[in-house]
Every structure is written in C-alpha cells, then in structure tokens.
Write an enzyme that holds these catalytic residues in place. Structure first.
Site, PDB file in Angstrom:
ATOM      1  N   ASN A 157       0.870  -1.172   0.000  1.00  0.00           N
ATOM      2  CA  ASN A 157       0.000   0.000   0.000  1.00  0.00           C
ATOM      3  C   ASN A 157       0.907   1.222   0.000  1.00  0.00           C
ATOM      4  OD1 ASN A 157      -1.836   2.031   0.491  1.00  0.00           O
ATOM      5  ND2 ASN A 157      -2.193   1.481   2.638  1.00  0.00           N
ATOM      6  N   LYS A 164       0.103   4.242  -0.217  1.00  0.00           N
ATOM      7  CA  LYS A 164      -0.559   5.429   0.350  1.00  0.00           C
ATOM      8  C   LYS A 164      -0.364   6.616  -0.605  1.00  0.00           C
ATOM      9  CE  LYS A 164       0.333   3.460   4.836  1.00  0.00           C
ATOM     10  NZ  LYS A 164       0.172   3.588   6.263  1.00  0.00           N
ATOM     11  N   HIS A 180      -9.478   1.159   4.811  1.00  0.00           N
ATOM     12  CA  HIS A 180      -8.199   1.299   5.515  1.00  0.00           C
ATOM     13  C   HIS A 180      -8.417   2.201   6.729  1.00  0.00           C
ATOM     14  CE1 HIS A 180      -4.053   2.423   6.397  1.00  0.00           C
ATOM     15  NE2 HIS A 180      -3.696   1.348   5.711  1.00  0.00           N
ATOM     16  N   GLU A 206      -6.790   4.557   7.895  1.00  0.00           N
ATOM     17  CA  GLU A 206      -6.567   5.992   7.641  1.00  0.00           C
ATOM     18  C   GLU A 206      -7.801   6.618   7.007  1.00  0.00           C
ATOM     19  OE1 GLU A 206      -2.882   5.549   5.521  1.00  0.00           O
ATOM     20  OE2 GLU A 206      -1.898   4.936   7.379  1.00  0.00           O
ATOM     21  N   GLU A 263      -5.367  -5.207  10.540  1.00  0.00           N
ATOM     22  CA  GLU A 263      -4.349  -4.185  10.768  1.00  0.00           C
ATOM     23  C   GLU A 263      -4.618  -3.471  12.088  1.00  0.00           C
ATOM     24  OE1 GLU A 263      -2.415  -3.037   6.806  1.00  0.00           O
ATOM     25  OE2 GLU A 263      -4.030  -1.621   7.169  1.00  0.00           O
ATOM     26  N   GLY A 320       2.454   2.043  10.682  1.00  0.00           N
ATOM     27  CA  GLY A 320       3.405   3.148  10.505  1.00  0.00           C
ATOM     28  C   GLY A 320       4.121   3.557  11.776  1.00  0.00           C
ATOM     29  N   SER A 365       3.463  -2.417  10.215  1.00  0.00           N
ATOM     30  CA  SER A 365       4.927  -2.427  10.349  1.00  0.00           C
ATOM     31  C   SER A 365       5.558  -3.771   9.973  1.00  0.00           C
ATOM     32  CB  SER A 365       5.340  -1.996  11.761  1.00  0.00           C
ATOM     33  OG  SER A 365       4.890  -0.683  12.025  1.00  0.00           O
TER      34      SER A 365
HETATM   35  C1  PEP Z   1      -0.743   0.003   5.857  1.00  0.00           C
HETATM   36  O1  PEP Z   1      -0.672   1.097   5.339  1.00  0.00           O
HETATM   37  O2  PEP Z   1      -1.699  -0.728   5.570  1.00  0.00           O
HETATM   38  C2  PEP Z   1       0.309  -0.434   6.768  1.00  0.00           C
HETATM   39  C3  PEP Z   1       0.206  -1.575   7.354  1.00  0.00           C
HETATM   40  O3  PEP Z   1       1.372   0.434   6.952  1.00  0.00           O
HETATM   41  P1  PEP Z   1       2.800   0.091   7.616  1.00  0.00           P
HETATM   42  O4  PEP Z   1       3.269  -1.199   7.004  1.00  0.00           O
HETATM   43  O5  PEP Z   1       3.665   1.247   7.249  1.00  0.00           O
HETATM   44  O6  PEP Z   1       2.577  -0.053   9.087  1.00  0.00           O
END
Ligand code: PEP
Length: 250
Positions: free
Chosen positions: A9, A11, A94, A96, A166, A172, A212
């Site tokens: 992803n 973003k 997601h 976000e 998630e 992040g 992460s």
């Molecule tokens: C994500 O954006 O879905 C995500 C898991 O980000 P990160 O791997 O940076 O934590």
C-alpha cells in the site's frame, strides 16, 4: 492450502516516473515467487503501473473507491472506472480512511458490494485502536467490523474477499503485533467468517496481517497457521525491501 497474498500500500506516495522505475526493478526481484503480489498505488499512478506490470506477475490495485455507480460526487472514483482501465484489486476501509475521511462500517459494506458488482476484488481492512486493545476489546471490535463489512454478501463473494487485519497502533509506528497475537486475532476473524458463512468459506478466505511488516519480521508472521500474507505500507515503498518480504519463503 491457502496461498499467500502480499500487497503493498503506497498510500499518498510515488509519482509516475518513480512508479515506472520501481516496477522495472521490483518485477525482476519477484518474478520467481509463488506468492501473489499486489501493488496498491495512487490513482495517478494506476495507468503507469498497469502498463509496466503487464508482462509480470504483479497485480495492480487502487486504495479506495466510491460505492456509487456514477454521478455528482466531485473528486471521487467509481469501481467501474477502476475496472475499465484494468485494475484488479481495491483496498476498502483502511484505518486511515476510517480515521481521516469518515469511512464507516456501512460505507465499507456498500463499497465491497460495488467492487464485486464491477468485478473488482476487495482487500478489506479491520483493526482495533490501542485504547480498544488495552480495554480488552480487540476480538469484539475486529469480529464486529468483519461481520458488518461482509453483511449481505454471497458465500462466493466472501470467499473472494481478502481481509487485512491491521491493528491501528501498529500501522506506521514500527510497533508490530507479535506473530502469536496477530495469529490469534486472525483466528478470531476466521471464526466469525465460519460462524456466518461456514467451514469452506472460512478455510479459503485470505486474511492478511498489516502493521509495520518488514523483511526482518515477515517470515515469522507469515509462517503462522492463519496469517495468509501481509498488507505492507512503509516497507513497500522500497523495491528491494518489499521484494525481500514477498520472497520471505526463499
Ligand atoms: C498500511 O498502510 O496498511 C500499513 C500496514 O502500513 P505500515 O506497514 O507502514 O505499518
């Protein structure tokens, strides 16, 4: 046995020229994997990603879409628009988007239905906040989000949905759920799918972990019983690092 699906992803990162360079490099590094590889890129990169991934094993996804077919929704993109240029996957719900753009379980459900109606495969995100986790609510929250997201779908559609678990506190932040914790949460999500759609659907649905994920922890996470790959944010921006994650089993 379920396949492993590893999706990046990006973003709101990467310009078209960076997309072309990335795919050129990345495609060579992942060409021999038996894992499914998806790049979910910004709208403005979709066309370039699709063109450059054409003769590779990389599939392309978007990061959001609107649930309406068409109409007065300035700035939005429909499922039909994505499908018309050859997009195969779309991330829905997601955290976000839930956090900054008022995405709700209801809009997530509508978007999943619109995605299927237009031949797109949804990658649906669920996950608890740190506060919910600390209050012992993880299982309750993620099973409820799963139930509401999938409500009204046919069994075959649920089987073809990818769920990404998630935990919001792990996105992040550099904090990763332990492989055991993530696996337990994913078992709970699979249990919810089993309860509502039966054994066959639960055994086949792909449930990823996201939060992460890096090349240093991918193997441990992806080798657990119920984690079927990952949704990777930050680490998917670097082709060499993301390729190591995709190739975790080599
Ligand atoms: C994500 O954006 O879905 C995500 C898991 O980000 P990160 O791997 O940076 O934590």
């Amino acid at each position: 046995m379920r396949r492993k699906v590893i999706a990046g992803n990006w973003k709101m990162n990467m310009l078209p020229n960076e997309t072309i360079e990335y795919i050129e490099k990345f495609s060579k590094l992942v060409k021999d994997t038996k894992n499914e590889v998806i790049l979910c890129v910004p709208y403005t990169d979709l066309f370039y990603a699709l063109m450059n991934a054409q003769d590779t094993n990389i599939k392309i996804g978007a990061q959001n879409m609107h649930f309406a077919e068409k109409g007065a929704y300035t700035g939005e993109i429909s499922a039909q628009m994505l499908k018309s240029i050859g997009v195969e996957y779309v991330i829905i719900g997601h955290s976000e988007r839930r956090q900054y753009f008022a995405e709700t379980d209801e809009s997530v459900n509508k978007k999943i239905k619109a995605a299927f109606s237009n031949g797109l495969k949804p990658i649906v995100c669920v996950g608890e906040t740190l506060e919910q986790r600390e209050s012992g609510l993880t299982e309750k929250i993620i099973t409820m989000q799963t139930k509401l997201a999938l409500e009204g779908l046919e069994e075959e559609q649920v089987k073809n949905t990818i769920i990404a678990y998630e935990p919001i506190w792990a996105i992040g932040t550099g904090e990763t759920a332990t492989a055991q914790d993530a696996n337990e949460s994913i078992k709970a999500i699979r249990g919810e799918v089993r309860k509502n759609y039966g054994e066959d659907v639960a055994d086949n649905i792909i449930i990823q972990y996201g939060g992460s994920v890096k090349s240093s922890n991918a193997k441990e996470l992806f080798e657990t019983s119920d984690i079927d790959g990952g949704l990777v944010g930050g680490a998917s921006l670097l082709p060499e690092e993301f390729a190591k994650i995709v190739n975790y089993d080599e």
